[in-house]
Design a protein around this motif. Structure first.
Motif, PDB file in Angstrom:
ATOM      1  N   PHE A  17       0.829  -1.199   0.000  1.00  0.00           N
ATOM      2  CA  PHE A  17       0.000   0.000   0.000  1.00  0.00           C
ATOM      3  C   PHE A  17       0.870   1.258   0.000  1.00  0.00           C
ATOM      4  O   PHE A  17       0.588   2.229  -0.716  1.00  0.00           O
ATOM      5  CB  PHE A  17      -0.923   0.002   1.223  1.00  0.00           C
ATOM      6  N   ALA A  18       1.932   1.258   0.797  1.00  0.00           N
ATOM      7  CA  ALA A  18       2.829   2.414   0.849  1.00  0.00           C
ATOM      8  C   ALA A  18       3.482   2.655  -0.507  1.00  0.00           C
ATOM      9  O   ALA A  18       3.583   3.803  -0.974  1.00  0.00           O
ATOM     10  CB  ALA A  18       3.896   2.199   1.928  1.00  0.00           C
ATOM     11  N   ALA A  19       3.912   1.572  -1.171  1.00  0.00           N
ATOM     12  CA  ALA A  19       4.531   1.701  -2.485  1.00  0.00           C
ATOM     13  C   ALA A  19       3.546   2.276  -3.505  1.00  0.00           C
ATOM     14  O   ALA A  19       3.895   3.151  -4.312  1.00  0.00           O
ATOM     15  CB  ALA A  19       5.056   0.345  -2.952  1.00  0.00           C
ATOM     16  N   GLY A  20       2.294   1.788  -3.476  1.00  0.00           N
ATOM     17  CA  GLY A  20       1.276   2.313  -4.370  1.00  0.00           C
ATOM     18  C   GLY A  20       0.983   3.779  -4.110  1.00  0.00           C
ATOM     19  O   GLY A  20       0.723   4.550  -5.051  1.00  0.00           O
ATOM     20  N   SER A  21       1.024   4.188  -2.854  1.00  0.00           N
ATOM     21  CA  SER A  21       0.775   5.586  -2.508  1.00  0.00           C
ATOM     22  C   SER A  21       1.854   6.499  -3.076  1.00  0.00           C
ATOM     23  O   SER A  21       1.567   7.580  -3.614  1.00  0.00           O
ATOM     24  CB  SER A  21       0.708   5.735  -0.982  1.00  0.00           C
ATOM     25  N   VAL A  22       3.108   6.076  -2.959  1.00  0.00           N
ATOM     26  CA  VAL A  22       4.210   6.871  -3.512  1.00  0.00           C
ATOM     27  C   VAL A  22       4.071   6.995  -5.024  1.00  0.00           C
ATOM     28  O   VAL A  22       4.238   8.076  -5.609  1.00  0.00           O
ATOM     29  CB  VAL A  22       5.569   6.236  -3.133  1.00  0.00           C
ATOM     30  N   PHE A  24      -1.563  11.549  -1.251  1.00  0.00           N
ATOM     31  CA  PHE A  24      -0.910  10.242  -1.335  1.00  0.00           C
ATOM     32  C   PHE A  24       0.348  10.172  -0.481  1.00  0.00           C
ATOM     33  O   PHE A  24       0.707   9.102   0.005  1.00  0.00           O
ATOM     34  CB  PHE A  24      -0.613   9.910  -2.797  1.00  0.00           C
ATOM     35  N   VAL A  25       0.996  11.302  -0.291  1.00  0.00           N
ATOM     36  CA  VAL A  25       2.128  11.340   0.640  1.00  0.00           C
ATOM     37  C   VAL A  25       1.635  11.020   2.054  1.00  0.00           C
ATOM     38  O   VAL A  25       2.256  10.236   2.785  1.00  0.00           O
ATOM     39  CB  VAL A  25       2.819  12.711   0.598  1.00  0.00           C
ATOM     40  N   PHE A  26       0.504  11.606   2.412  1.00  0.00           N
ATOM     41  CA  PHE A  26      -0.081  11.333   3.725  1.00  0.00           C
ATOM     42  C   PHE A  26      -0.418   9.856   3.867  1.00  0.00           C
ATOM     43  O   PHE A  26      -0.175   9.246   4.911  1.00  0.00           O
ATOM     44  CB  PHE A  26      -1.332  12.185   3.918  1.00  0.00           C
ATOM     45  N   MET A  27      -0.983   9.258   2.826  1.00  0.00           N
ATOM     46  CA  MET A  27      -1.345   7.837   2.882  1.00  0.00           C
ATOM     47  C   MET A  27      -0.111   6.963   3.073  1.00  0.00           C
ATOM     48  O   MET A  27      -0.146   5.983   3.829  1.00  0.00           O
ATOM     49  CB  MET A  27      -2.076   7.429   1.597  1.00  0.00           C
ATOM     50  N   ALA A  28       0.973   7.293   2.391  1.00  0.00           N
ATOM     51  CA  ALA A  28       2.200   6.515   2.542  1.00  0.00           C
ATOM     52  C   ALA A  28       2.717   6.577   3.969  1.00  0.00           C
ATOM     53  O   ALA A  28       3.114   5.557   4.559  1.00  0.00           O
ATOM     54  CB  ALA A  28       3.262   7.022   1.563  1.00  0.00           C
ATOM     55  N   LEU A  29       2.699   7.761   4.558  1.00  0.00           N
ATOM     56  CA  LEU A  29       3.160   7.917   5.945  1.00  0.00           C
ATOM     57  C   LEU A  29       2.251   7.165   6.912  1.00  0.00           C
ATOM     58  O   LEU A  29       2.723   6.547   7.880  1.00  0.00           O
ATOM     59  CB  LEU A  29       3.222   9.403   6.309  1.00  0.00           C
TER      60      LEU A  29
END
Length: 396
Positions: free
Chosen positions: A82-87, A164-169
């Motif tokens: 999920f983090a990779a997809g967000s970035v 999306f930066v927020f989602m990755a964090l």
């Protein structure tokens, strides 16, 4: 026991919020994304549809894998994906890249939807399981109430890519929380070696179970109505009613609040009146308000106030249905809880995604196609409930 229940609910709910946040925080950005990437509104909606589809299908993998290796390792893997997809989504330069990134997000986010339900089944059954599911939904209710507002704030400050930066964090924070606060609930001696033959046998058992399919699809059509609302409301509220992204977030929170507020009553009402009755009342009320709203809209009364009021009440009844249907569907399948949770979640997400796809060609920028699709989902839900619950014992 009480403190343990609340602690478990809080940890599982915070992890489970990753998936809803990826939808709710993203909604205010849809009109801006359509404009920035120079695509039509139905094309921009693919960022939601493909997320739902990946989110649903991927659950078929996480559940059986969690039955084999335990609950925690798949959670870590899913959150990392999920983090990779967000970035990737934050860097996307075209709608095709953004849709692909959202698909990857859905693959990862599925882990923290299906596995917490299996964890609940590992620890509790019956009314306690329903109560825990309702507590989790109470915490998750923060998402539709605050996530769109948070998304609006981020968009105003740094643009839609900042979402999306927020989602990755957030996914990185959830990895740390899962590592430190969530114990493994499936010990080695209860794990089930998964192979294609065992997987097929378990899936066949579930697909031949009328109660499992019926209860799952009751919840699926309830969720599908919400997916339709999620997909079309940003355009209807912003372009038809002229709301700002922040104002849309507030009205969205009101409509979602009915669902999550009522979900807290599912456990106590089920204990007092039986889950079967709660399901019947919930689906009937859900259908009554949404069909009435469609009729009002057909007569020219689809005002912002009418839509908000009717959907608040209809979603409230749906809030009784979703947690109860989830618990009842898994009740008789504890030995394959991961697979049952996966298959149930997949069916729900696929029904929701297909409902959005089916409604898309009819969307004309007004509220009426959205209201028609919601009413049809509610009608299907109550029809299934009348058939599925007819043979259920009165004490269920």
């Amino acid at each position: 026991m009480q403190s343990s229940l609340f602690r478990t609910a809080l940890v599982l709910a915070l992890m489970s919020m990753v998936g809803p946040f990826a939808i709710d925080m993203f909604l205010p950005a849809l009109p801006a994304i359509a404009g920035d990437l120079r695509v039509a509104e139905p094309v921009a909606q693919n960022t939601i549809t493909f997320y739902f589809l990946a989110f649903g299908v991927s659950q078929l993998v996480y559940g059986p894998v969690s039955d084999m290796v335990g609950r925690k390792a798949p959670i870590f893997a899913g959150l990392a994906i999920f983090a990779a997809g967000s970035v990737w989504a934050g860097l996307a330069g075209s709608i095709e890249a953004l849709v692909a990134a959202r698909f990857v997000q859905g693959i990862g986010g599925a882990a923290v939807m299906v596995i917490p339900r299996a964890i609940i089944r590992d620890m509790y059954t019956g009314h306690e399981a329903t109560r825990l599911m309702s507590l989790i939904m109470l915490v998750i209710s923060v998402s539709p109430m605050l996530a769109p507002l948070a998304g609006s704030g981020v968009i105003a400050l740094v643009g839609w890519r900042g979402v999306f930066v927020f989602m990755a964090l957030a996914s990185v924070a959830c990895i740390a929380m899962a590592a430190t606060l969530q114990p493994e609930t499936l010990p080695a001696d209860r794990r089930v070696p998964v192979n294609l033959r065992a997987l097929w046998a378990g899936a066949r058992t579930l697909m031949r179970s009328g109660p499992f399919l019926g209860l799952t699809l009751i919840g699926a059509f309830g969720m599908a109505s919400f997916f339709v609302f999620i997909s079309f409301a940003p355009f209807v509220y912003v372009e038809t009613f002229g709301l700002t992204p922040t104002q849309f977030s507030l009205f969205f929170a009101i409509n979602a609040g009915g669902f999550f507020g009522a979900s807290q009553l599912a456990g106590p009402l089920g204990q007092r009146f039986t889950a079967r009755r709660v399901m019947l009342w919930g689906t009937l009320g859900f259908a009554a308000f949404t069909v009435a709203l469609f009729v009002v809209g057909s007569l020219g009364g689809a005002t912002l106030a009418a839509i908000t009021a009717f959907l608040f009440m209809g979603n409230g009844f749906m809030g009784l249905v979703i947690p109860t249907s989830m618990v009842m569907a898994l009740e008789e399948h504890g030995e394959i809880a991961g697979l049952a949770s996966s298959l149930g979640g997949t069916l729900q997400m696929l029904v929701g995604g297909l409902a959005v796809v089916a409604a898309g060609p009819f969307f004309d920028g007004t509220a009426l196609p959205m209201l028609a699709a919601i009413a049809l989902c509610a009608t299907a839900s109550v029809a299934l409930a009348l058939v599925t619950l007819r043979a259920a014992p009165a004490t269920a």
